[in-house]
Enzyme design. Structure first.
Site, PDB file in Angstrom:
ATOM      1  N   TYR A  95     -10.449  -0.608  -0.838  1.00  0.00           N
ATOM      2  CA  TYR A  95      -8.780  -0.067  -1.601  1.00  0.00           C
ATOM      3  C   TYR A  95      -9.193   1.160  -1.680  1.00  0.00           C
ATOM      4  O   TYR A  95      -8.406   1.862  -1.564  1.00  0.00           O
ATOM      5  CB  TYR A  95      -8.717  -1.107  -2.919  1.00  0.00           C
TER       6      TYR A  95
ATOM      7  N   HIS B 172       0.286  -0.958  -0.114  1.00  0.00           N
ATOM      8  CA  HIS B 172      -0.142   0.176  -0.148  1.00  0.00           C
ATOM      9  C   HIS B 172       0.918   0.995  -0.332  1.00  0.00           C
ATOM     10  O   HIS B 172       0.288   2.027   0.189  1.00  0.00           O
ATOM     11  CB  HIS B 172      -1.218   0.302   0.928  1.00  0.00           C
TER      12      HIS B 172
ATOM     13  N   ASP C 227       2.333  -3.580  -9.978  1.00  0.00           N
ATOM     14  CA  ASP C 227       2.426  -5.095 -10.840  1.00  0.00           C
ATOM     15  C   ASP C 227       2.276  -5.269 -12.004  1.00  0.00           C
ATOM     16  O   ASP C 227       3.599  -5.969 -12.726  1.00  0.00           O
ATOM     17  CB  ASP C 227       0.516  -5.506 -10.834  1.00  0.00           C
TER      18      ASP C 227
HETATM   19 MG    MG Z   1      -5.054  -8.129 -10.272  1.00  0.00          MG
END
Ligand code: MG
Ligand code: ADP
Length: 381
Positions: free
Chosen positions: A221, A35, A172
């Protein structure tokens, strides 16, 4: 059979010739720095051995024809008439990457091929980024533009943010694009500068999937992101990355308790992540393990994104003599934890943690030992 063989054979069965190439992009696990990406901070992920593959050949027209072995589906779209996403389906990731690359001025050509992957979907190992990056790599192979890992990661993140409507940071896509074999990557999410470091000697990473998912992840989130942005505004900085623990200690009383706790997580996590880099470069598994354990407590208590299942599996791992440290990884509320484990005791560790977690929760876990793989790449058949 390896997945690259699987997609090659499926391609041959479909198109009656071998593919021109096979492209691959991996999923990821984050060692520490959770985070922090959307706070312009530091993350420390590793590309894992699980990945998504496409066997393909170029097309003379401007169409993409993709066959998904995993979804048992076959779709086609034209690059000059992209179909808008309706409800999110696998093909929307391909269309979204095409849209995003074209928005950025890349001149795309068509291709056709077979897609398959073994990154588990929705367990926090980022099968979506693996799919996006492997698609970007497919376009790279047929279109002949320059491959720049950071530019590709940004284009794929924009596809996920704007085409799929999923808010996510850059981690990511960046690690799936730029992963380095046998090394983890410290990424500065503001500059996208990445430096690699090896795991400490005689250690392996173990992914502990709690086998639980929780529905509220997206709203939680978005709420955490908003809280972090509000805390940054309070400090008068662009992002919480710009606040260190000294400044925080001076002014934390000004924040209401919830925002204070959220900010404290991000600020201390950035510092832990930089210390983790030093520990890795020094080959210091014990310190790296302690930082991972502290990260888990901060995510659990200050950021409040853990879950009973994650806490249980992390407790089992951290109580084990073979483990240097374990923590939840990914967005949280379920999904996976990651543990740094003594390589020569990993089999016993896997068995013991599986039993311990089952005793504690009644659930089966899915445990994977993984090395660090390369980021998006091309394999020639
Ligand atoms: Mg994903
Ligand atoms: P994750 O945490 O694994 O990234 P997401 O919900 O973000 O989970 O993305 C999962 C979605 O990505 C799937 O529902 C599917 O649409 C797409 N996807 C991922 N991997 C594949 C694959 N191998 N084949 C087809 N679609 C895939």
């Amino acid at each position: 059979m390896s997945l690259s063989k699987t997609v090659r054979q499926a391609f041959k069965a479909e198109f009656r010739e071998p593919p021109a190439c096979i492209v691959r992009a991996p999923g990821r696990v984050n060692l520490i720095g959770e985070h922090t990406d959307y706070n312009d901070g530091f993350v420390f992920p590793m590309a894992i051995e699980r990945a998504t593959f496409i066997a393909l050949r170029p097309r003379a027209d401007n169409k993409v024809l993709a066959i998904s072995l995993d979804m048992d589906d076959r779709r086609e779209f034209a690059l000059d008439a992209l179909p808008s996403p309706t409800e999110t389906e696998w093909i929307d990731y391909l269309v979204g990457v095409a849209w995003s690359l074209q928005e950025r001025g890349y001149n795309l050509r068509g291709w056709e091929g077979v897609v398959s992957g073994d990154v588990p979907i929705g367990s926090g190992l980022s099968s979506s980024a693996a799919l996006e990056l492997v698609v970007a790599r497919a376009f790279f192979e047929v279109s002949g533009f320059v491959w720049d890992a950071a530019a590709m990661a940004l284009a794929c993140q924009a596809a996920e943010n704007e085409w799929l409507g999923v808010k996510c940071g850059i981690m990511d896509q960046m690690i799936s694009a730029a992963g380095v074999r046998d090394r983890a990557l410290l990424i500065d999410c503001r500059s996208l500068e990445a430096t690699s470091a090896p795991l400490p000697p005689d250690t392996v990473l173990v992914i502990l999937d709690t086998n639980t998912r929780r529905g509220l992840v997206d709203s939680a989130y978005n709420e955490r992101r908003a809280q972090c942005e509000a805390a940054a505004r309070h400090f008068g900085v662009r992002a919480l990355r710009d606040v260190d623990s000294e400044l925080f200690a001076q002014r934390e009383e000004e924040l209401e308790p919830l925002m204070r706790a959220r900010a404290r997580h991000v600020i201390t996590e950035n510092e832990r992540t930089l210390r983790a880099r030093d520990a890795m470069n020094a080959g210091d598994a014990a310190t790296l393990g302690h930082l991972m354990i502290a990260s888990h407590f901060s995510l659990r208590d200050d950021f409040e994104v853990s879950s009973p299942a994650l806490d249980a599996i992390v407790a089992c791992a951290n109580a084990d003599a073979a483990c240097y440290g374990a923590r939840m990884t990914g967005a949280g509320f379920g999904g996976c934890a990651v543990a740094l484990v003594k390589a020569d005791q990993v089999e016993q560790f896997v068995a013991r943690v599986g039993d311990c977690y089952q005793d504690a929760t009644g659930n089966e876990s899915i445990i994977t030992v993984t090395g660090a793989s390369r980021g998006a790449e091309t394999l020639y058949p």
